[in-house]
Each structure stands twice: as C-alpha cells, then as structure tokens.
Scaffold this active site. Structure first.
Site, short mmCIF file in Angstrom:
data_model
loop_
_atom_site.label_atom_id
_atom_site.label_comp_id
_atom_site.label_asym_id
_atom_site.label_seq_id
_atom_site.Cartn_x
_atom_site.Cartn_y
_atom_site.Cartn_z
N LYS A 34 0.98 -1.30 -0.04
CA LYS A 34 -0.16 -0.19 -0.05
C LYS A 34 0.93 1.14 0.10
O LYS A 34 1.88 1.16 0.37
CB LYS A 34 -1.06 0.04 1.29
CG LYS A 34 -2.02 0.84 1.12
CD LYS A 34 -3.38 0.27 0.68
CE LYS A 34 -4.45 1.10 0.39
NZ LYS A 34 -5.66 0.20 -0.23
N ASP A 67 -7.16 4.23 -4.61
CA ASP A 67 -7.84 4.16 -3.07
C ASP A 67 -8.28 5.52 -2.71
O ASP A 67 -8.60 6.49 -3.83
CB ASP A 67 -6.64 3.64 -1.91
CG ASP A 67 -7.43 3.50 -0.62
OD1 ASP A 67 -8.02 2.18 -0.45
OD2 ASP A 67 -7.54 4.21 0.29
P1 NDP Z 1 -13.01 7.62 -2.60
O1 NDP Z 1 -11.92 8.77 -2.51
O2 NDP Z 1 -13.47 7.53 -4.17
O3 NDP Z 1 -14.04 8.20 -1.65
C1 NDP Z 1 -14.06 8.28 -0.41
C2 NDP Z 1 -15.39 8.68 0.36
O4 NDP Z 1 -15.07 8.44 1.58
C3 NDP Z 1 -15.47 10.02 0.12
O5 NDP Z 1 -17.03 10.24 0.27
C4 NDP Z 1 -15.04 10.95 1.32
O6 NDP Z 1 -15.71 11.78 1.86
C5 NDP Z 1 -15.25 9.72 2.38
N1 NDP Z 1 -14.15 10.04 3.55
C6 NDP Z 1 -12.92 9.65 3.04
N2 NDP Z 1 -12.22 10.01 4.34
C7 NDP Z 1 -13.01 10.33 5.19
C8 NDP Z 1 -12.75 10.52 6.56
N3 NDP Z 1 -11.56 10.70 7.18
N4 NDP Z 1 -14.20 10.82 7.33
C9 NDP Z 1 -15.31 10.86 6.61
N5 NDP Z 1 -15.28 10.65 5.40
C10 NDP Z 1 -14.24 10.28 4.72
O7 NDP Z 1 -12.54 6.27 -2.18
P2 NDP Z 1 -13.00 4.82 -2.25
O8 NDP Z 1 -14.44 4.74 -2.54
O9 NDP Z 1 -12.00 4.24 -3.47
O10 NDP Z 1 -12.71 4.10 -1.00
C11 NDP Z 1 -13.43 4.09 0.23
C12 NDP Z 1 -12.99 3.02 1.10
O11 NDP Z 1 -12.74 1.64 0.54
C13 NDP Z 1 -11.56 3.32 1.81
O12 NDP Z 1 -11.48 2.65 2.96
C14 NDP Z 1 -10.70 2.45 0.70
O13 NDP Z 1 -9.46 1.86 1.44
C15 NDP Z 1 -11.59 1.37 0.50
N6 NDP Z 1 -11.31 0.31 -0.81
C16 NDP Z 1 -11.51 0.92 -1.83
C17 NDP Z 1 -11.14 0.17 -3.00
C18 NDP Z 1 -11.09 0.93 -4.39
O14 NDP Z 1 -11.26 -0.13 -5.24
N7 NDP Z 1 -11.38 2.11 -4.57
C19 NDP Z 1 -10.85 -1.48 -2.75
C20 NDP Z 1 -11.06 -1.84 -1.53
C21 NDP Z 1 -11.10 -1.01 -0.34
P3 NDP Z 1 -14.88 13.60 1.30
O15 NDP Z 1 -15.24 13.58 -0.07
O16 NDP Z 1 -15.74 14.53 2.11
O17 NDP Z 1 -13.61 13.10 1.67
O1 2IT Z 2 -7.90 -1.54 -0.58
C1 2IT Z 2 -7.96 -2.11 -1.72
O2 2IT Z 2 -8.06 -3.40 -1.96
C2 2IT Z 2 -7.72 -1.04 -2.99
N1 2IT Z 2 -7.57 -0.08 -2.77
C3 2IT Z 2 -7.46 -1.80 -4.31
C4 2IT Z 2 -6.21 -2.36 -4.48
C5 2IT Z 2 -5.79 -2.65 -5.92
O3 2IT Z 2 -4.66 -2.84 -6.25
O4 2IT Z 2 -6.73 -2.75 -6.82
#
Ligand code: NDP
Ligand code: 2IT
Length: 457
Positions: free
Chosen positions: A136, A176
C-alpha cells in the site's frame, strides 16, 4: 482483548506477549496495532496445535513489512509556490506474488495507516485466489480544492521517485481514497514517459490504455455480492432490505447501485461533511447524480438535499442512527464506534458488510459478533476491487482485453468463492458463520505455507 476469539488460556498468553512486542516495535501506530490484533486474535487459536508456524515465527515475520519506501514529493502550485508532501510505499509481503495494493492521497496519510492497509492487503489478496502479494502507498496530499494541473504536477513528481521501486513483476499500485481514474492516468503517463515502457504497472487504468472492464464497479458490486452470499447462507436475501451506506466515492456509489439492482433500498450516503437520507430508497437517477457530483464536479454530498425534495442532509453526523436491516460502511477506517454499533444492534440490524478498510472499531466488531449479527470483514467483503485488478494484470500481460460479460461473471464467482472459503474456516457448530475468523484463517494459510517453503527469508 477481544471476547469473541481468544478463549483458551494458552492462545491468550501467546497473544498478549505477541501484541506487546508489536506495540513496542511500532510505537505510535494505533491503526497498525488494531489491524494486527484483529488478525492475530483469530490466528493464535487456529495455530495452537500447529507448532511449525510458531517455530518459524510466521506471525512475527508477517507483521514486519519487507520494505518501506519513504520520500519527498515537491511540486509547484498554480500560484507558483513550492509545496512539499510526503510519499510512501509499504511493500509488505511478496510471498505469493508481486506487491499489489492501492495508493491513498489524503491529508491523514501516515505510516501507521499505510502499514495497517498493507498488512490487511496481504490477507485480502490471498483470499482472491490470484498470485498477488500485499502493499500500500500514498501521500499526505489533499486533492480537495486543487486544480487538475496541480494534481497532475503532484502525480508526476510522486511517480518520478516511485517509478524505480515498482514494475509489472515487482509492485503494481492502484487507486484508493483520493486516487481515481484521473490520478492513475497522470501517474501511468509519467511512468511510461520515464521508462519508455508500456506495461501493466498500475491498475484502474482508463479503458483506452489497458484498463479492465468492471474495475470501476468491482469493489462496490463485489461487496454487495458478498452481503448477498452471507444472507443466502443464512436463508435470507437482499430483496426489500433497507441498507445504510456511508461514503459517496467509488465504493459507496457502486455498492448503492448493486443494492438497488438486487431489489434492496439504499437509504443513505455520506462524506466528511455529513450524511444524506432518502427514506424511499435512492433511485438510479439519484445515484448517477451523486457519481457526477462527487466525481467530475468534486462537490459536497449536502448538495443532494437541494437537488431532490425527498432527500435530507444531516450535517457532521454519520448514518448509523437510521433504522435499517443492513449496514455497509464504505468511507474510511474507524467510522463505526462501539456506541454506534450498539445503536445499530438495538435497531435490529441483521448484517454488516465492511466495504471500506477496517471501518469498524474493534469494540464495535466484538459487539456485532456477540449479538449474533452477520459480520463480513473488509478483507473479504472488499476483495473484488483488487481481484479485478489482478484480472487487469493478466489482461495486460497477455496484451488482450476481455469482454464485460466475462469480467462480470468472474467477479461474481470470485466473491462466491471468497465467501465459501470464509465459511470453510469460520463455520460454527451453532449460530452464524464467524466470517472474521474464516477470512483471516483462509487468507493466512496460503501466505504462511508459501513463507514456510522459502525458509527464513
Ligand atoms: P473515494 O476517494 O472514491 O471516496 C472516499 C469517500 O469516503 C468520500 O465520500 C469521502 O468524503 C469519504 N471519506 C474519506 N475519508 C474520510 C474521513 N476521514 N471521514 C469521513 N469521510 C471520509 O475512495 P473509495 O471509495 O475508493 O474508498 C473508500 C474506502 O474503500 C476506503 O476505505 C478504501 O480503502 C476502501 N477500498 C477501496 C477500493 C477501491 O477499489 N477503490 C478497494 C477496496 C477498499 P470526502 O469527499 O468528504 O472526503
Ligand atoms: O484496498 C484495496 O484493496 C484497494 N484500494 C484496491 C487495490 C488494488 O490494487 O486494486
């Protein structure tokens, strides 16, 4: 100590000594301690009569990243000021494949958060069944309020250092929080320019330059497939279920869309400013509007309440107080507290699916487990994202693109297989399946056995 897992004296003693060591060697890293604790609390009971893992210090070695890269990222803002951020890549474990995992750009990013994420990623990637190790990275850069040109210059500077440490057979980053299609495009462009190579060094790429169909949807859709499988295993379905979702980014919006497609009602979404509530259930039109709002427009979720009369906005609060059947936290770590878990349980919640990474605090996890609520842990629930990233790597190696239908079917099957592996290791004699133990043990076995084969490296 968790009441749910370590209940024999010998394992509890090992566990206590082990966690003391982890805390001593990693001071000031609470998120990392939490992630290690969650895994160790289920692995110690599993290995208590398997001395080979103790003799070879497998859990100790697993809690130590193979390598941490820590670097300066200088860039210039639109006003001509020089700005400096901190970049990281934690190459955690390459026992079963090249390091693989996302990059996070958020002001809160620090070593503790990236170590927890890299550690978790190792077990998650193992669960997908694909040959990927865990890693990561990211930076304490805040993309909010920055122009496209500022983000581009930041991404170029970030890759100008990171490029020497990654590669299609070494380490393959992805997106992420704060890293989506725009950022991956800028980083891939700079990598290609520096190395003069067009290879699958990043995943989540645009479809025009080697990206995979279904990667954008994979994490959110996969999370709801996992929820569907958990409910089915316990003779229930998503149909008609009221589902609370937090976040409004990539994962949250696609989770809401899949809930809707499967006949459920997504009631909420949120961002760091508060949550929106639609008692009728969000429609596809409303979800599409939020995708555009939080994507290209980079707006705030509160704007949805001005746009749609049946949506209310609740400032500076999280959605967990709304009465519902299921909850799918999809924003960030530690966004469900013990008190919020108690409220959800009191309101009769049946299932929790962690779509974000480690969104539930440890006492909240314990509360759900003790109350007999179905609990899907992040490393299983959100593995569809990295799973399709693994399929993107395969397509890039073969210089080929698969059809959307094929990827859709592969994702659905992968989530069913992950669910079934959790059941295999987590089935209890009575009561619901312990998905937490199941996911940890199923993820652990493959990595641990590969490490045993290599000797002490
Ligand atoms: P995005 O950047 O697309 O969206 C993040 C969302 O979470 C936004 O709505 C943001 O709000 C909110 N957010 C982020 N940080 C905070 C915080 N500290 N407090 C409150 N709200 C917060 O990210 P993703 O949708 O890609 O990721 C969301 C989660 O999923 C994370 O935990 C990530 O690690 C996990 N994840 C993502 C994957 C992927 O493929 N993208 C794969 C597996 C897990 P704001 O706009 O106000 O910041
Ligand atoms: O937390 C996760 O699994 C991710 N942000 C996706 C990682 C990836 O390599 O697609």
């Amino acid at each position: 100590m968790s009441k749910s897992s370590v209940n024999d004296t010998k394992s509890a003693e090992y566990m206590e000594r082990y966690m003391e060591g982890v805390k001593k060697r990693n001071p000031g890293e609470p998120e990392f301690h939490q992630a290690v604790y969650e895994v160790a609390s289920t692995i110690f009971p599993y290995i208590k009569d398997k001395p080979v893992y103790h003799q070879n210090q497998i859990l100790e070695r697993m809690a130590e990243p193979e390598r941490v890269i820590y670097f300066r990222v200088p860039w210039t803002d639109d006003a001509g000021n020089v700005r400096t951020n901190r970049g990281f890549r934690v190459q955690f474990n390459s026992a079963i494949g090249p390091y693989k995992g996302g990059l996070r750009f958020h002001p809160s990013v620090n070593l503790s958060i990236l170590k927890f994420l890299g550690y978790e990623q190792t077990f998650k990637n193992s669960l997908t069944g694909l040959p990927m190790g865990g890693g990561k990275g990211g930076a304490n850069f805040n993309p909010k309020g920055k122009s496209d040109n500022e983000v581009m210059r930041f991404c170029q500077s970030f890759i100008t250092e990171l490029y020497r440490h990654i590669g299609e057979d070494t380490d393959v980053p992805a997106g992420d929080i704060g890293v989506g299609g725009r950022e991956i495009g800028y980083m891939f462009g700079q990598y290609k320019r520096i190395t003069n190579k067009f290879v699958g060094v990043l995943t989540g790429k645009g479809l025009e330059f080697g990206g995979s169909q279904m990667r954008t949807e994979a994490t959110g859709y996969g999370a709801i497939f996992f929820l569907q499988n958990m409910l089915k295993e316990h003779r229930d379905t998503i149909e008609g279920k009221r589902v609370l979702i937090s976040g409004s980014g990539n994962v949250a919006t696609h989770a809401a869309e899949k809930v809707l497609q499967l006949g459920g009602n997504p009631l909420t979404l949120s961002d760091s400013g508060g949550f929106i509530h639609c008692p009728d259930g969000l429609t596809q039109e409303q979800i599409d509007w939020v995708k555009e709002l939080k994507g290209a427009r980079r707006g705030r979720i509160s704007e949805a309440a001005d746009q749609f009369p049946n949506i209310t906005f609740h400032e500076k609060s999280r959605p967990w107080g709304v009465e519902a059947d299921c909850a799918v936290p999809s924003a960030t770590q530690n966004e469900v507290s013990a008190a919020e878990a108690a409220g959800l349980i009191k309101n009769g919640v049946k299932a929790i699916a962690e779509a974000a990474n480690m969104p539930c605090e440890q006492p909240a996890v314990d509360a759900f487990t003790e109350a007999g609520v179905l609990f899907g842990p992040a490393k299983a629930v959100n593995a569809g994202g990295v799973g399709v990233s693994g399929l993107e790597m395969s397509q890039n190696s073969g210089r080929i693109s698969w059809e959307p239908d094929r990827l859709r079917a592969l994702l659905e099957n992968m989530m069913r297989d992950i669910h079934d592996s959790c059941v295999q290791y987590g089935k209890a004699d009575e009561g619901p399946v312990n998905y937490l133990a199941g996911a940890n043990i199923a993820g652990f076995v493959k990595v641990a056995d590969a490490m045993l084969s290599y000797g002490h490296v």
